[in-house]
Design an enzyme around this catalytic site. Structure first.
Site, PDB file in Angstrom:
ATOM      1  N   GLU A  46     101.953 -16.649   0.437  1.00 33.33           N
ATOM      2  CA  GLU A  46     102.650 -16.553  -0.684  1.00 33.33           C
ATOM      3  C   GLU A  46     103.070 -17.498  -1.884  1.00 33.33           C
ATOM      4  OE1 GLU A  46     104.449 -13.935   2.762  1.00 33.33           O
ATOM      5  OE2 GLU A  46     102.591 -15.295   1.863  1.00 33.33           O
ATOM      6  N   ARG A 178      78.275 -15.730  14.446  1.00 34.38           N
ATOM      7  CA  ARG A 178      79.656 -16.867  15.979  1.00 34.38           C
ATOM      8  C   ARG A 178      79.847 -17.899  15.616  1.00 34.38           C
ATOM      9  NH1 ARG A 178      73.403 -18.904  18.708  1.00 34.38           N
ATOM     10  NH2 ARG A 178      73.116 -17.266  19.630  1.00 34.38           N
ATOM     11  N   LEU A 198      73.510 -20.806  22.145  1.00 32.95           N
ATOM     12  CA  LEU A 198      74.833 -19.894  21.872  1.00 32.95           C
ATOM     13  C   LEU A 198      75.607 -20.508  20.159  1.00 32.95           C
ATOM     14  CD1 LEU A 198      75.270 -18.158  25.547  1.00 32.95           C
ATOM     15  CD2 LEU A 198      74.224 -17.273  22.962  1.00 32.95           C
TER      16      LEU A 198
END
Length: 364
Positions: A46, A178, A198
């Protein structure tokens, strides 16, 4: 409002655990200001839209995807800025269930004489912020399951080989995924067979906590996960029976140890998800293997799936299927997915869909 929703989506990965919010200010059909929540702790949508609109905000209509806040958090209340700008009307897609907001922003605006309408594109706004809403309601993160498989449903050969089933472009999508989530979860079997890092490459807006479910805490010290534990966070989730010597070994290597109580896999997964929710994690990604995915499916803990289907036939009675566990008794009882999105990625078929949780079914 549709434009406001498009803007809100751009904050994905940057604003969590806050919600994604977009805002448009219009005078009739002319849009004079727009903005979105760009990063956690930064200006709200906003405020961005009001700055762009400037004096033209007076007497205009604001379209915002989530109820404006009325409390002091990391930023001042958005309702104060709206009142100062002299807006005549505010259209809100959905109320914010966050306890310090929850209708108070709307009440304050109405009390000041501003016309407020609520509910325009509410379903779309709720879908956009489903992970945020789940975290508030259940205290647990949104669980995304991802796997790559051949056309005959195999994620690895009988010997355990899985590199590479999917295409390089498909793997690029996984790295982007990821880079916007809070944690990546795998089982110890997958950690040992694939020896993954990972990590998101290239890095995304977030650095996910890497989590390995390892009941006996026997993840090898020479695995890439353990070797990089001091540079990139790694949590090893062990059971009550894990030997203290193994816990000490992993801890000294830089791993965080989380001893997870529970009589079975479902109980332990629930405890882990509650802990991740306590840490205000909003999205977690589960990358397998099939035993872990099966346990999540049986417990109905999966919220969303990302599946890459390669046009190959691997075969093999002992080749791994994507999801193990008990499964469901009949095809009619199978867990349904809603509004799947399907696209072709360099020959692979990429399916992204959410789980239809209200379907009342029971595992076999």
């Amino acid at each position: 409002m549709r434009r406001a929703l498009e803007l809100a989506q751009q904050g994905e990965g940057y604003v969590e655990p806050n919600p994604m919010v977009g805002c448009v200010i219009a005078r009739g059909a002319e849009m004079v200001g727009e903005g979105y929540h760009r990063r956690y702790g930064g200006p709200h949508a906003e405020v961005e839209a009001l700055v762009m609109a400037g004096a033209r905000a007076a007497g205009a209509t604001m379209y915002v995807t989530l109820e404006p806040c009325s409390h002091h958090g990391k930023t001042p209340p958005c309702t104060d800025a709206i009142l100062r700008a002299g807006l005549a009307r505010v259209v809100v897609a959905q109320t914010d269930p966050f306890p310090q907001v929850c209708g108070q922003g709307i009440t304050r605006l109405r009390a000041a004489g501003i016309q407020v309408e609520v509910g325009l594109l509410k379903a779309e706004a709720e879908r956009l912020n489903a992970p945020y809403l789940k975290l508030l309601k259940e205290g647990r993160p949104w669980v995304i399951a991802k796997w790559a498989m051949t056309l005959d449903g195999k994620i690895a050969s009988a010997s355990g080989e899985s590199r590479w089933i999917s295409s390089p472009r498909a793997r690029e999508i996984v790295h982007r995924l990821r880079g916007r989530i809070d944690a990546i979860i795998i089982g110890r079997g997958t950690a040992e067979k694939d020896d993954p890092l990972l990590t998101a490459r290239p890095p995304g807006p977030r650095t996910p906590l890497r989590i390995v479910l390892d009941t006996q805490a026997i993840l090898p010290s020479d695995s890439r996960l353990v070797r990089t534990a001091k540079e990139t966070p790694l949590m090893v989730v062990a059971g009550n029976s894990a030997p203290q010597t193994e816990l000490n070994r992993l801890s000294e290597a830089g791993c965080e140890i989380f001893v997870c109580p529970g009589a079975d896999a479902t109980a332990r997964l629930n405890v882990l998800l509650q802990e991740l929710g306590r840490r205000r994690m909003t999205n977690v990604l589960v990358e397998g293997g099939s035993t872990l995915l099966g346990a999540l499916l049986d417990a109905r803990l999966i919220d969303e799936v990302h599946v890459f289907i390669s046009p190959k036939l691997l075969g093999g009675r002992d080749a791994l299927s994507a999801i193990a566990g008990q499964g469901f008794a009949t095809p009619d009882a199978a867990l349904p997915l809603e509004t799947p999105q399907v696209e072709s990625i360099d020959g692979d078929i990429y399916v992204c869909a959410r789980v239809k949780h209200e379907h009342n079914i029971s595992p076999a």
